[in-house]
Design a protein around this motif. Structure first.
Motif, PDB file in Angstrom:
ATOM      1  N   PRO A  15      67.488 101.372 -42.687  1.00  0.00           N
ATOM      2  CA  PRO A  15      68.882 101.117 -42.287  1.00  0.00           C
ATOM      3  C   PRO A  15      69.162  99.641 -42.033  1.00  0.00           C
ATOM      4  O   PRO A  15      70.229  99.127 -42.411  1.00  0.00           O
ATOM      5  N   CYS A  16      68.202  98.959 -41.409  1.00  0.00           N
ATOM      6  CA  CYS A  16      68.336  97.520 -41.144  1.00  0.00           C
ATOM      7  C   CYS A  16      68.528  96.758 -42.447  1.00  0.00           C
ATOM      8  O   CYS A  16      69.388  95.880 -42.568  1.00  0.00           O
ATOM      9  N   TYR A  17      67.743  97.106 -43.466  1.00  0.00           N
ATOM     10  CA  TYR A  17      67.832  96.450 -44.774  1.00  0.00           C
ATOM     11  C   TYR A  17      69.187  96.726 -45.422  1.00  0.00           C
ATOM     12  O   TYR A  17      69.888  95.802 -45.863  1.00  0.00           O
ATOM     13  N   LEU A  18      69.573  98.003 -45.471  1.00  0.00           N
ATOM     14  CA  LEU A  18      70.824  98.370 -46.136  1.00  0.00           C
ATOM     15  C   LEU A  18      72.031  97.784 -45.422  1.00  0.00           C
ATOM     16  O   LEU A  18      72.985  97.326 -46.077  1.00  0.00           O
ATOM     17  N   LEU A  19      71.985  97.782 -44.067  1.00  0.00           N
ATOM     18  CA  LEU A  19      73.131  97.279 -43.304  1.00  0.00           C
ATOM     19  C   LEU A  19      73.191  95.753 -43.276  1.00  0.00           C
ATOM     20  O   LEU A  19      74.121  95.176 -42.719  1.00  0.00           O
ATOM     21  N   THR A  20      72.207  95.111 -43.879  1.00  0.00           N
ATOM     22  CA  THR A  20      72.263  93.663 -44.065  1.00  0.00           C
ATOM     23  C   THR A  20      72.706  93.308 -45.480  1.00  0.00           C
ATOM     24  O   THR A  20      73.582  92.482 -45.695  1.00  0.00           O
ATOM     25  N   VAL A  21      72.111  93.998 -46.474  1.00  0.00           N
ATOM     26  CA  VAL A  21      72.382  93.666 -47.877  1.00  0.00           C
ATOM     27  C   VAL A  21      73.762  94.143 -48.322  1.00  0.00           C
ATOM     28  O   VAL A  21      74.500  93.404 -48.992  1.00  0.00           O
ATOM     29  N   LEU A  22      74.142  95.363 -47.954  1.00  0.00           N
ATOM     30  CA  LEU A  22      75.408  95.915 -48.453  1.00  0.00           C
ATOM     31  C   LEU A  22      76.647  95.145 -47.966  1.00  0.00           C
ATOM     32  O   LEU A  22      77.547  94.861 -48.759  1.00  0.00           O
ATOM     33  N   PRO A  23      76.727  94.795 -46.655  1.00  0.00           N
ATOM     34  CA  PRO A  23      77.928  94.074 -46.218  1.00  0.00           C
ATOM     35  C   PRO A  23      77.873  92.562 -46.452  1.00  0.00           C
ATOM     36  O   PRO A  23      78.882  91.879 -46.239  1.00  0.00           O
ATOM     37  N   ALA A  24      76.726  92.037 -46.887  1.00  0.00           N
ATOM     38  CA  ALA A  24      76.574  90.579 -47.008  1.00  0.00           C
ATOM     39  C   ALA A  24      77.678  89.920 -47.840  1.00  0.00           C
ATOM     40  O   ALA A  24      78.236  88.894 -47.427  1.00  0.00           O
ATOM     41  N   PRO A  25      78.050  90.476 -49.007  1.00  0.00           N
ATOM     42  CA  PRO A  25      79.085  89.791 -49.817  1.00  0.00           C
ATOM     43  C   PRO A  25      80.453  89.732 -49.132  1.00  0.00           C
ATOM     44  O   PRO A  25      81.265  88.865 -49.432  1.00  0.00           O
ATOM     45  N   TYR A  26      80.720  90.674 -48.221  1.00  0.00           N
ATOM     46  CA  TYR A  26      82.032  90.760 -47.593  1.00  0.00           C
ATOM     47  C   TYR A  26      82.087  90.116 -46.215  1.00  0.00           C
ATOM     48  O   TYR A  26      83.162  89.996 -45.633  1.00  0.00           O
ATOM     49  N   PHE A  27      80.936  89.723 -45.708  1.00  0.00           N
ATOM     50  CA  PHE A  27      80.886  89.317 -44.308  1.00  0.00           C
ATOM     51  C   PHE A  27      81.653  88.026 -44.036  1.00  0.00           C
ATOM     52  O   PHE A  27      82.284  87.870 -43.003  1.00  0.00           O
ATOM     53  N   LYS A  28      81.597  87.087 -44.989  1.00  0.00           N
ATOM     54  CA  LYS A  28      82.324  85.824 -44.784  1.00  0.00           C
ATOM     55  C   LYS A  28      83.821  86.080 -44.591  1.00  0.00           C
ATOM     56  O   LYS A  28      84.487  85.380 -43.839  1.00  0.00           O
ATOM     57  N   LYS A  29      84.333  87.092 -45.279  1.00  0.00           N
ATOM     58  CA  LYS A  29      85.775  87.343 -45.268  1.00  0.00           C
ATOM     59  C   LYS A  29      86.227  88.043 -43.989  1.00  0.00           C
ATOM     60  O   LYS A  29      87.277  87.727 -43.434  1.00  0.00           O
ATOM     61  N   TYR A  30      85.395  88.994 -43.495  1.00  0.00           N
ATOM     62  CA  TYR A  30      85.856  89.854 -42.401  1.00  0.00           C
ATOM     63  C   TYR A  30      85.100  89.690 -41.085  1.00  0.00           C
ATOM     64  O   TYR A  30      85.494  90.267 -40.072  1.00  0.00           O
ATOM     65  N   GLY A  31      84.002  88.932 -41.089  1.00  0.00           N
ATOM     66  CA  GLY A  31      83.117  88.891 -39.915  1.00  0.00           C
ATOM     67  C   GLY A  31      83.730  88.337 -38.647  1.00  0.00           C
ATOM     68  O   GLY A  31      83.245  88.616 -37.555  1.00  0.00           O
TER      69      GLY A  31
END
Length: 397
Positions: A305-321
């Motif tokens: 889960p740690c891996y998936l919850l880092t890789v999957l949102p990574a492309p969108y994080f700059k926009k919404y974080g």
């Protein structure tokens, strides 16, 4: 830290390093990196941003923010994100494996020795001393996390105190309370527009506890039980590596009764004396429950889960974080996690602080960490082990 007036080396879009250079770096950090998640994150900034210029300061800060937002061990998530920066999914995958594998192999070896020699006086003596020192270390960590994360905010203090009390009273951690704390902070500080509409959204939220309870009643075979439990631990536990301790105690000792109190404290001690992420204690626990397959399933289920919850949102994080709602949710969950850690100190202390020598060891650990702020924790653990070797046999004669 950098001196005033100096800047971290600029990092271009073309990486100044190869993927294998980064893999070797994280293999080394996973093998020799002591000090817990905050120290490990500090080493990454010092080495990769300041000294080598492989990662930009902006990318590093985004990795830290995402690691705090998503559940799971902060240091491992930051490492995975830094692997993703220039080498995407392949980089994230290889870096995650390189960072976690050394400490996993170490806890496997310690688990084998513990099972084989656990009944011997020398090993009991070591853990007698180390268990007391671990309480002191967690107590200091809880204090630091409280002052840093909760501060003087009244809402966060309320969340913190409730979670600490629940952990002490129930001697377990209720994952849904973490989510509830995040939602409370979100609604209080940045209420969504649909909140006034009520209806279907609120109804859906009320079904979560029922679904969780249904899963808990299913009769899985042992390895499947281990996988489900540790996947929940990886998916719901926010904050530092120590945040997983109360959650694990509630499931491993209270609910499933896979380990007794002493074995659990020993497992936490193993995490303290090995480098890399503190969460790797799950490998030791899995080994005690079901041998090598149990260790592999527990570690994989926790870190996936740690891996998936880092890789999957990574492309969108700059926009919404940086949205206010997300920041408020993170603050609420963090306060809940720190409250649970504080409660866990008291729960675990009742098992490890059993006589005058263990009281003195725990107090001495706290005093040393307060007096010498840069004193490495493994040095304290080694000293406590030597004291245990000397004192425990005398007390048992």
């Amino acid at each position: 830290m950098q001196q005033a007036g100096t800047a971290a080396p600029e990092v271009s879009d073309r990486p100044a390093y190869t993927l294998w250079q980064l893999v070797l770096y994280f293999l080394g950090l996973g093998t020799f990196g002591f000090g817990g998640p905050v120290a490990l994150a500090g080493y990454m900034h010092r080495d990769l941003v300041e000294r080598r210029g492989w990662i930009s300061d902006g990318d590093y800060k985004e990795g830290i923010a995402l690691a705090q937002l998503a559940p799971g061990p902060m240091a491992a998530q930051l490492a995975i994100y830094l692997g993703y920066v220039h080498y995407r999914v392949l980089g994230a995958t290889l870096i995650g494996l390189a960072f976690v594998l050394p400490s996993f192999l170490m806890v496997l070896a310690l688990g084998w020795a513990y099972v084989r020699f656990g009944g011997l006086t020398w090993m009991q003596s070591v853990f007698y001393g180390v268990g007391a020192a671990v309480i002191g270390i967690i107590a200091i960590s809880a204090y630091k996390l409280t002052t840093k994360s909760v501060g003087k905010d009244k809402l966060l203090w309320a969340i913190y105190l409730v979670l600490a009390a629940v952990t002490i009273i129930t001697e377990s951690e209720i994952a849904l309370l973490f989510l509830a704390a995040g939602v409370l902070a979100w609604f209080w500080r940045a209420p969504p527009q649909w909140l006034r509409q009520g209806g279907a959204n609120a109804l859906a939220a009320t079904q979560l506890p029922a679904a969780s309870g249904l899963l808990g009643t299913l009769d899985w075979p042992l390895l499947a039980q281990i996988g489900v439990f540790f996947a929940k631990a990886g998916a719901f536990v926010f904050g530092s590596g120590l945040a997983i301790v109360p959650f694990l105690y509630g499931g491993v000792v209270t609910d499933h009764q896979w380990l007794n109190d002493k074995q659990f404290v020993d497992a936490v001690a193993v995490a303290m004396i090995t480098p890399g992420p503190v969460v790797i204690t799950v490998g030791f626990i899995g080994y005690l429950v079901a041998g090598l397959p149990g260790a592999c399933v527990a570690a994989l289920a926790t870190f996936l889960p740690c891996y998936l919850l880092t890789v999957l949102p990574a492309p969108y994080f700059k926009k919404y974080g940086k949205l206010p709602a997300i920041l408020a949710f993170v603050e609420g969950v963090t306060a809940a996690a720190v409250g649970a850690i504080t409660g866990a100190v008291i729960v675990l202390a009742k098992r490890s602080i059993v006589d005058v020598p263990t009281i003195l060891l725990a107090l001495a650990t706290v005093a040393l960490l307060v007096k010498f702020k840069k004193l490495p924790e493994p040095v304290i653990i080694a000293g406590a082990a030597l004291i245990g070797l000397a004192v425990y046999p005398m007390l048992r004669h």
